[in-house]
Design a protein around this motif. Structure first.
Motif, PDB file in Angstrom:
ATOM      1  N   UNK A   1      58.455  17.527  44.492  1.00 11.40           N
ATOM      2  CA  UNK A   1      58.285  18.263  43.239  1.00 11.40           C
ATOM      3  C   UNK A   1      59.606  18.555  42.542  1.00 11.40           C
ATOM      4  N   UNK A   2      60.677  18.709  43.305  1.00  9.85           N
ATOM      5  CA  UNK A   2      61.966  19.014  42.682  1.00  9.85           C
ATOM      6  C   UNK A   2      62.659  17.779  42.123  1.00  9.85           C
ATOM      7  N   UNK A   3      62.069  16.587  42.350  1.00  6.21           N
ATOM      8  CA  UNK A   3      62.689  15.358  41.867  1.00  6.21           C
ATOM      9  C   UNK A   3      61.769  14.582  40.927  1.00  6.21           C
ATOM     10  N   UNK A   4      60.728  15.244  40.394  1.00  8.64           N
ATOM     11  CA  UNK A   4      59.752  14.485  39.621  1.00  8.64           C
ATOM     12  C   UNK A   4      60.323  13.947  38.312  1.00  8.64           C
ATOM     13  N   UNK A   5      61.413  14.517  37.806  1.00 14.63           N
ATOM     14  CA  UNK A   5      62.000  14.024  36.565  1.00 14.63           C
ATOM     15  C   UNK A   5      62.928  12.833  36.804  1.00 14.63           C
ATOM     16  N   UNK A   6      63.639  12.833  37.921  1.00 17.59           N
ATOM     17  CA  UNK A   6      64.592  11.760  38.198  1.00 17.59           C
ATOM     18  C   UNK A   6      64.006  10.668  39.085  1.00 17.59           C
ATOM     19  N   UNK A   7      63.062  11.007  39.949  1.00 19.45           N
ATOM     20  CA  UNK A   7      62.460  10.030  40.871  1.00 19.45           C
ATOM     21  C   UNK A   7      60.942  10.205  40.890  1.00 19.45           C
ATOM     22  N   UNK A   8      60.258   9.798  39.810  1.00 15.24           N
ATOM     23  CA  UNK A   8      58.799  10.002  39.756  1.00 15.24           C
ATOM     24  C   UNK A   8      58.035   9.242  40.823  1.00 15.24           C
ATOM     25  N   UNK A   9      58.623   8.146  41.355  1.00 12.37           N
ATOM     26  CA  UNK A   9      57.918   7.386  42.391  1.00 12.37           C
ATOM     27  C   UNK A   9      57.720   8.223  43.651  1.00 12.37           C
ATOM     28  N   UNK A  10      58.625   9.178  43.901  1.00 12.66           N
ATOM     29  CA  UNK A  10      58.520  10.020  45.088  1.00 12.66           C
ATOM     30  C   UNK A  10      57.343  10.984  44.986  1.00 12.66           C
ATOM     31  N   UNK A  11      56.917  11.280  43.769  1.00 16.44           N
ATOM     32  CA  UNK A  11      55.739  12.125  43.571  1.00 16.44           C
ATOM     33  C   UNK A  11      54.467  11.280  43.621  1.00 16.44           C
ATOM     34  N   UNK A  12      54.519  10.124  42.967  1.00 14.05           N
ATOM     35  CA  UNK A  12      53.319   9.308  42.797  1.00 14.05           C
ATOM     36  C   UNK A  12      52.863   8.684  44.107  1.00 14.05           C
ATOM     37  N   UNK A  13      53.802   8.123  44.869  1.00 18.05           N
ATOM     38  CA  UNK A  13      53.416   7.338  46.057  1.00 18.05           C
ATOM     39  C   UNK A  13      52.741   8.192  47.135  1.00 18.05           C
ATOM     40  N   UNK A  14      53.300   9.335  47.569  1.00 16.51           N
ATOM     41  CA  UNK A  14      52.574  10.142  48.573  1.00 16.51           C
ATOM     42  C   UNK A  14      51.237  10.672  48.063  1.00 16.51           C
ATOM     43  N   UNK A  15      51.205  11.104  46.791  1.00 14.93           N
ATOM     44  CA  UNK A  15      49.944  11.592  46.234  1.00 14.93           C
ATOM     45  C   UNK A  15      48.899  10.502  46.148  1.00 14.93           C
ATOM     46  N   UNK A  16      49.326   9.296  45.744  1.00 10.44           N
ATOM     47  CA  UNK A  16      48.393   8.175  45.663  1.00 10.44           C
ATOM     48  C   UNK A  16      47.914   7.747  47.039  1.00 10.44           C
ATOM     49  N   UNK A  17      48.773   7.854  48.035  1.00  8.81           N
ATOM     50  CA  UNK A  17      48.378   7.509  49.401  1.00  8.81           C
ATOM     51  C   UNK A  17      47.269   8.429  49.901  1.00  8.81           C
ATOM     52  N   UNK A  18      47.429   9.735  49.673  1.00  6.47           N
ATOM     53  CA  UNK A  18      46.389  10.691  50.071  1.00  6.47           C
ATOM     54  C   UNK A  18      45.097  10.408  49.320  1.00  6.47           C
ATOM     55  N   UNK A  19      45.206  10.146  48.014  1.00  6.01           N
ATOM     56  CA  UNK A  19      44.024   9.885  47.194  1.00  6.01           C
ATOM     57  C   UNK A  19      43.264   8.658  47.681  1.00  6.01           C
ATOM     58  N   UNK A  20      43.974   7.554  47.913  1.00  2.00           N
ATOM     59  CA  UNK A  20      43.329   6.308  48.341  1.00  2.00           C
ATOM     60  C   UNK A  20      42.709   6.474  49.729  1.00  2.00           C
ATOM     61  N   UNK A  21      43.403   7.181  50.621  1.00  2.00           N
ATOM     62  CA  UNK A  21      42.879   7.380  51.977  1.00  2.00           C
ATOM     63  C   UNK A  21      41.586   8.177  51.960  1.00  2.00           C
ATOM     64  N   UNK A  22      41.580   9.282  51.245  1.00  2.00           N
ATOM     65  CA  UNK A  22      40.385  10.127  51.167  1.00  2.00           C
ATOM     66  C   UNK A  22      39.251   9.370  50.494  1.00  2.00           C
ATOM     67  N   UNK A  23      39.549   8.656  49.422  1.00  2.00           N
ATOM     68  CA  UNK A  23      38.518   7.885  48.722  1.00  2.00           C
ATOM     69  C   UNK A  23      37.925   6.808  49.629  1.00  2.00           C
ATOM     70  N   UNK A  24      38.772   6.122  50.392  1.00  2.22           N
ATOM     71  CA  UNK A  24      38.287   5.062  51.279  1.00  2.22           C
ATOM     72  C   UNK A  24      37.355   5.626  52.350  1.00  2.22           C
ATOM     73  N   UNK A  25      37.733   6.744  52.956  1.00  2.00           N
ATOM     74  CA  UNK A  25      36.871   7.353  53.972  1.00  2.00           C
ATOM     75  C   UNK A  25      35.550   7.815  53.365  1.00  2.00           C
ATOM     76  N   UNK A  26      35.582   8.368  52.157  1.00  2.00           N
ATOM     77  CA  UNK A  26      34.353   8.824  51.513  1.00  2.00           C
ATOM     78  C   UNK A  26      33.428   7.648  51.191  1.00  2.00           C
ATOM     79  N   UNK A  27      33.998   6.559  50.682  1.00  2.00           N
ATOM     80  CA  UNK A  27      33.183   5.376  50.382  1.00  2.00           C
ATOM     81  C   UNK A  27      32.601   4.779  51.661  1.00  2.00           C
ATOM     82  N   UNK A  28      33.402   4.754  52.713  1.00  2.00           N
ATOM     83  CA  UNK A  28      32.934   4.247  54.001  1.00  2.00           C
ATOM     84  C   UNK A  28      31.804   5.121  54.546  1.00  2.00           C
ATOM     85  N   UNK A  29      31.973   6.445  54.468  1.00  2.00           N
ATOM     86  CA  UNK A  29      30.936   7.358  54.952  1.00  2.00           C
ATOM     87  C   UNK A  29      29.662   7.269  54.137  1.00  2.00           C
ATOM     88  N   UNK A  30      29.791   7.160  52.810  1.00  2.00           N
ATOM     89  CA  UNK A  30      28.603   7.020  51.967  1.00  2.00           C
ATOM     90  C   UNK A  30      27.864   5.722  52.277  1.00  2.00           C
TER      91      UNK A  30
END
Length: 345
Positions: free
Chosen positions: A304-333
């Protein structure tokens, strides 16, 4: 003695007592297939669920073989590359061999660092993500096992015996569901010393997280098991077991439990992503895994303290959590739809 789960079966043609081979082939031969085969055929047709299953498998494999992947890439999640970072902004520098200077807008992404570098420290982001998957999946799977064991035992007992036993367990479920688990987890993990119960460091932290998440989330699966048990206990195969003098323990574990495996398995796959988010939330708040051990929530918090200079550091971990949770939900459904006896091929 155990009754098979209900499965949709093909009905014979009303004009003939014999189902022809052509008719059996047209309905998929459901009469000759087991529940598992029917469920697999349905699940295989669900492309969305299959995509989720593939992502889940790849994620699990990357977590298991994280040390091997790190070795092949020649980098470590704990290795600092401060010489590649700008000391003022903390951003990754351009490679001077490419004839460029200044801050790299791509965050240091290269063949050596597939997802770039962490700001300020210069640690490899890709290897930290796959090592963070180890923590997230370990806590999520461990907590799910605790939930399933406690919820299955208490839910089946409540549904089978009924009466005051059901009343006590049901009220306990209500209390646990109303308990502020997040606040309790923050207070407990903050109060636990570095050494306790024969464990220390992150081993102790992981054990505490598994206990807290699993012990206080069992009512969710307990209610499902209780409802299924209430239905199954009135079935003919249970009455037949009673008439033969079978004990309550025999009926619970030999007659009812095999018929509860499918709903338990389906709900467990839907519970895993919830536990992943919970662990990430605690690490984000600083009461999860101790640094420098990688954790998705901690990485997201640090970004969060580097979102202006290094936006990839914010996007990549957040996207990883999002994709993981979505994949498990789709698999469970997909599993839930595949095992639903009311579904059609």
């Amino acid at each position: 003695m155990t009754a098979p789960l209900e499965t949709p079966e093909s009905e014979p043609h009303h004009g003939s007592a014999v189902v022809t081979e052509t008719e059996d082939r047209r309905d998929g031969g459901a009469g000759n297939r087991s529940l598992r085969q029917i469920a697999w055929q349905r699940f295989r047709k669900d492309k969305v669920a299959m995509t989720g299953a593939v992502v889940v498998i790849l994620l699990v494999l990357s977590a298991i073989f994280a040390p091997v992947i790190s070795w092949l890439l020649g980098t470590s999640p704990y290795q600092y590359h401060s010489e590649l970072m700008d000391p003022l902004t903390g951003g990754a520098l351009n490679d001077p061999d490419d004839g460029a200077s200044g801050i790299d807008p791509m965050g240091g992404i290269s063949t050596d660092h597939l997802l770039g570098l962490e700001p300020k420290t210069g640690r490899d982001l890709f290897t930290r993500l796959i090592y963070g998957a180890q923590i997230s999946l370990l806590v999520a799977f461990g907590a799910t096992v605790v939930c399933v064991v406690i919820g299955t035992i208490l839910g089946s007992i409540a549904g089978y015996f009924g009466g005051w036993t059901d009343t006590i367990i049901s009220r306990a479920m209500d209390i646990f569901l109303a308990f502020p688990i997040l606040l309790f987890a923050i207070a407990l993990t903050g109060a636990i010393p570095d050494q306790a119960f024969g464990l220390e460091g992150n081993g102790l932290r992981v054990g505490i997280l598994i206990f807290v998440i699993g012990f206080f989330n069992w009512p969710y699966i307990g209610r499902i098991v209780r409802g299924q048990t209430l239905t199954l206990r009135e079935r003919e195969f249970v009455e037949a077991a009673r008439s033969l003098g079978a004990s309550s323990g025999h009926i619970l574990f030999r007659e009812l439990l095999p018929n509860l495996v499918t709903p338990i398995l389906v709900y467990a796959t839907l519970l895993i992503p919830t536990n992943i988010i919970f662990e990430a939330s605690l690490s984000f708040l600083g009461v999860g895994i101790n640094p420098p051990t990688p954790s998705w929530g901690r990485m997201l918090s640090d970004s969060l303290q580097f979102y202006t200079t290094s936006p990839h550091f914010v996007i990549i971990p957040g996207l990883t959590i999002f994709v993981t949770v979505l994949a498990f939900n789709l698999f469970g459904d997909g599993l839930r739809d595949a095992y639903d006896p009311r579904s059609t091929d």
